[in-house]
Design an enzyme around this catalytic site. Structure first.
Site, PDB file in Angstrom:
ATOM      1  N   CYS A  32     -34.603  98.123 108.773  1.00 31.31           N
ATOM      2  CA  CYS A  32     -35.102  98.308 110.295  1.00 31.31           C
ATOM      3  C   CYS A  32     -36.719  99.046 108.966  1.00 31.31           C
ATOM      4  CB  CYS A  32     -34.432  99.255 111.148  1.00 31.31           C
ATOM      5  SG  CYS A  32     -33.396 100.649 110.331  1.00 31.31           S
ATOM      6  N   THR A  77     -45.641  95.852 105.457  1.00 30.96           N
ATOM      7  CA  THR A  77     -47.389  95.652 105.197  1.00 30.96           C
ATOM      8  C   THR A  77     -47.321  96.136 106.065  1.00 30.96           C
ATOM      9  OG1 THR A  77     -46.912  93.626 106.056  1.00 30.96           O
ATOM     10  CG2 THR A  77     -45.866  93.403 104.025  1.00 30.96           C
ATOM     11  N   TYR A 157     -39.199  90.220  99.255  1.00 27.26           N
ATOM     12  CA  TYR A 157     -38.990  89.276 100.915  1.00 27.26           C
ATOM     13  C   TYR A 157     -40.335  87.898 100.535  1.00 27.26           C
ATOM     14  CZ  TYR A 157     -39.374  88.154 105.888  1.00 27.26           C
ATOM     15  OH  TYR A 157     -39.739  87.323 107.360  1.00 27.26           O
ATOM     16  N   HIS A 181     -33.362  88.452 104.494  1.00 33.78           N
ATOM     17  CA  HIS A 181     -32.989  87.206 105.640  1.00 33.78           C
ATOM     18  C   HIS A 181     -32.982  86.031 105.155  1.00 33.78           C
ATOM     19  CE1 HIS A 181     -35.433  90.333 107.204  1.00 33.78           C
ATOM     20  NE2 HIS A 181     -36.653  89.996 107.441  1.00 33.78           N
ATOM     21  N   ASP A 257     -33.505  94.482 112.069  1.00 31.66           N
ATOM     22  CA  ASP A 257     -34.788  94.434 112.172  1.00 31.66           C
ATOM     23  C   ASP A 257     -35.494  94.556 113.235  1.00 31.66           C
ATOM     24  OD1 ASP A 257     -37.255  93.371 110.547  1.00 31.66           O
ATOM     25  OD2 ASP A 257     -37.163  91.857 111.892  1.00 31.66           O
TER      26      ASP A 257
HETATM   27  O1  LIG Z   1     -40.046  92.772 108.780  1.00 33.29           O
HETATM   28  C1  LIG Z   1     -39.097  91.898 108.451  1.00 33.29           C
HETATM   29  O2  LIG Z   1     -38.705  92.467 107.411  1.00 33.29           O
HETATM   30  C2  LIG Z   1     -40.178  90.846 108.624  1.00 33.29           C
HETATM   31  C3  LIG Z   1     -41.703  90.425 108.606  1.00 33.29           C
HETATM   32  C4  LIG Z   1     -42.379  91.664 108.840  1.00 33.29           C
HETATM   33  C5  LIG Z   1     -42.442  92.575 107.079  1.00 33.29           C
HETATM   34  O3  LIG Z   1     -41.817  92.015 106.507  1.00 33.29           O
HETATM   35  C6  LIG Z   1     -43.598  93.575 106.728  1.00 33.29           C
HETATM   36  O4  LIG Z   1     -44.460  93.249 107.742  1.00 33.29           O
HETATM   37  O5  LIG Z   1     -43.147  93.878 105.427  1.00 33.29           O
HETATM   38  C7  LIG Z   1     -42.554  89.532 109.033  1.00 33.29           C
HETATM   39  O6  LIG Z   1     -41.493  88.084 108.542  1.00 33.29           O
HETATM   40  O7  LIG Z   1     -43.842  89.411 109.402  1.00 33.29           O
END
Ligand SMILES: O=C(O)/C=C(\CC(=O)C(=O)O)C(=O)O
Length: 306
Positions: A32, A77, A157, A181, A257
């Site tokens: 989260c 991010t 990721y 994920h 998440d």
């Molecule tokens: O929340 C998540 O895990 C997925 C995200 C955002 C993300 O990872 C980020 O901004 O760092 C996504 O697929 O946009």
């Protein structure tokens, strides 16, 4: 500072239902985020999206409402390498939260010690092109080598089509590696097809690699969405999560998440998202592994006994 949210931004679900699934005692929401609030913890200049604020108080209230005991807060991010909102949340959590940060390779030993004391146990490397600019792998490897002695792990990721190119990098990392994920499979492809077999092979050949079974709401193409009391949500994603649960029962994690950044077509009811776990972990033993034992072993090893 005042921030304008990205046009079309979907806010998190305002009044989530109470899950029907009574999770095992000590359940951990292992993925989260906290966002801002922006006037206190500004969003990063290099961000690719501006979310709505979703601060620690809202996250902790949701934790209690859903029946989780603890959170793992992962740097998103939109905050770049500025981990202050995350660290502030950890320090306010009475030991019930751990964190995964984003760092540059010039991080000092003193900063690392401070982050560790606050509850940070991992770094995140994000390879999703719509979210981040490219970082050279040497830089990331430097970070991994700095955090390895602390017993931290690396969270990665990426999207499934990029796995072949990233394979050597992932398999050479000196720590436990946790994939967000399920490596973002295309769930319209077969669960035993080439793409997802490659991901399963990554885990079967490398016992230090784990996977989150999270984000059906992001991966699903045909739903049905976790809305309006739906107890069989995201059926197209279930076989993928189920496969990993069965093949790697002691290396899987689950997280909500919340607050679900960048969703485009619907915002799930988080209570129903918890109920989704019943589909991917139908037995009590699987539920305990997924929600308690595995995350405790990774994030609170000092408290973990089994
Ligand atoms: O929340 C998540 O895990 C997925 C995200 C955002 C993300 O990872 C980020 O901004 O760092 C996504 O697929 O946009």
């Amino acid at each position: 500072m005042k921030f304008e949210v990205t046009p079309g931004w979907l806010a998190y679900y305002p009044n989530p239902s109470k899950p029907k699934f009574a999770m095992p005692a000590g359940a951990v929401d292992a993925h989260c985020h906290v966002f801002g609030p922006g006037d206190q913890f500004p969003y990063a200049p290099e961000r690719k999206y501006t979310p709505c604020d979703a601060g620690k108080d809202k996250l902790f209230a949701l934790r209690d409402h859903l029946g989780f005991n603890r959170n793992v807060i992962v740097q998103a991010t939109c905050h770049g390498k500025d981990n202050r909102a995350l660290v502030d949340a950890l320090l306010s959590a009475d030991g019930k939260a751990r964190g995964v940060v984003t760092l540059s390779s010039d991080v000092s030993d003193e900063e690392l010690q401070q982050l560790h004391a606050a509850g940070v146990r991992g770094v995140r490397f994000n390879f999703v092109k719509r979210l981040v600019d490219f970082t050279p792998k040497e830089e990331l490897l430097k970070v991994a080598n700095k955090i390895a002695p602390l017993g931290w792990h690396v969270v990665v990721y990426f999207e499934a089509q990029d796995l072949p190119e990233l394979w050597n990098f992932f398999t050479e990392l000196p720590t436990t590696v946790v994939v967000d994920h399920m490596g973002r499979p295309d769930v319209s492809k077969p669960v035993d097809g080439e793409e997802f077999n490659l991901f399963a092979r990554l885990l079967s050949e490398h016992s230090n690699i784990w996977s989150k079974l999270s984000c059906p709401e992001r991966l699903s193409k045909s739903g049905p969405p976790a809305l309006d009391g739906e107890q069989n949500a995201y059926q197209d994603v279930v076989p993928f999560a189920r496969r990993l649960m069965q093949e790697f029962p002691d290396r899987v994690l689950f997280g909500t998440d919340w607050p679900h950044p960048n969703l485009k077509n619907h915002m799930p009811d988080d209570g129903l998202l918890v109920d989704y776990v019943l589909q991917i972990a139908p037995t009590a033993a699987e539920q305990k592994a997924l929600l308690v034992d595995n995350p405790m072993r990774l994030y609170w090893p000092e408290e973990h006994s089994t």
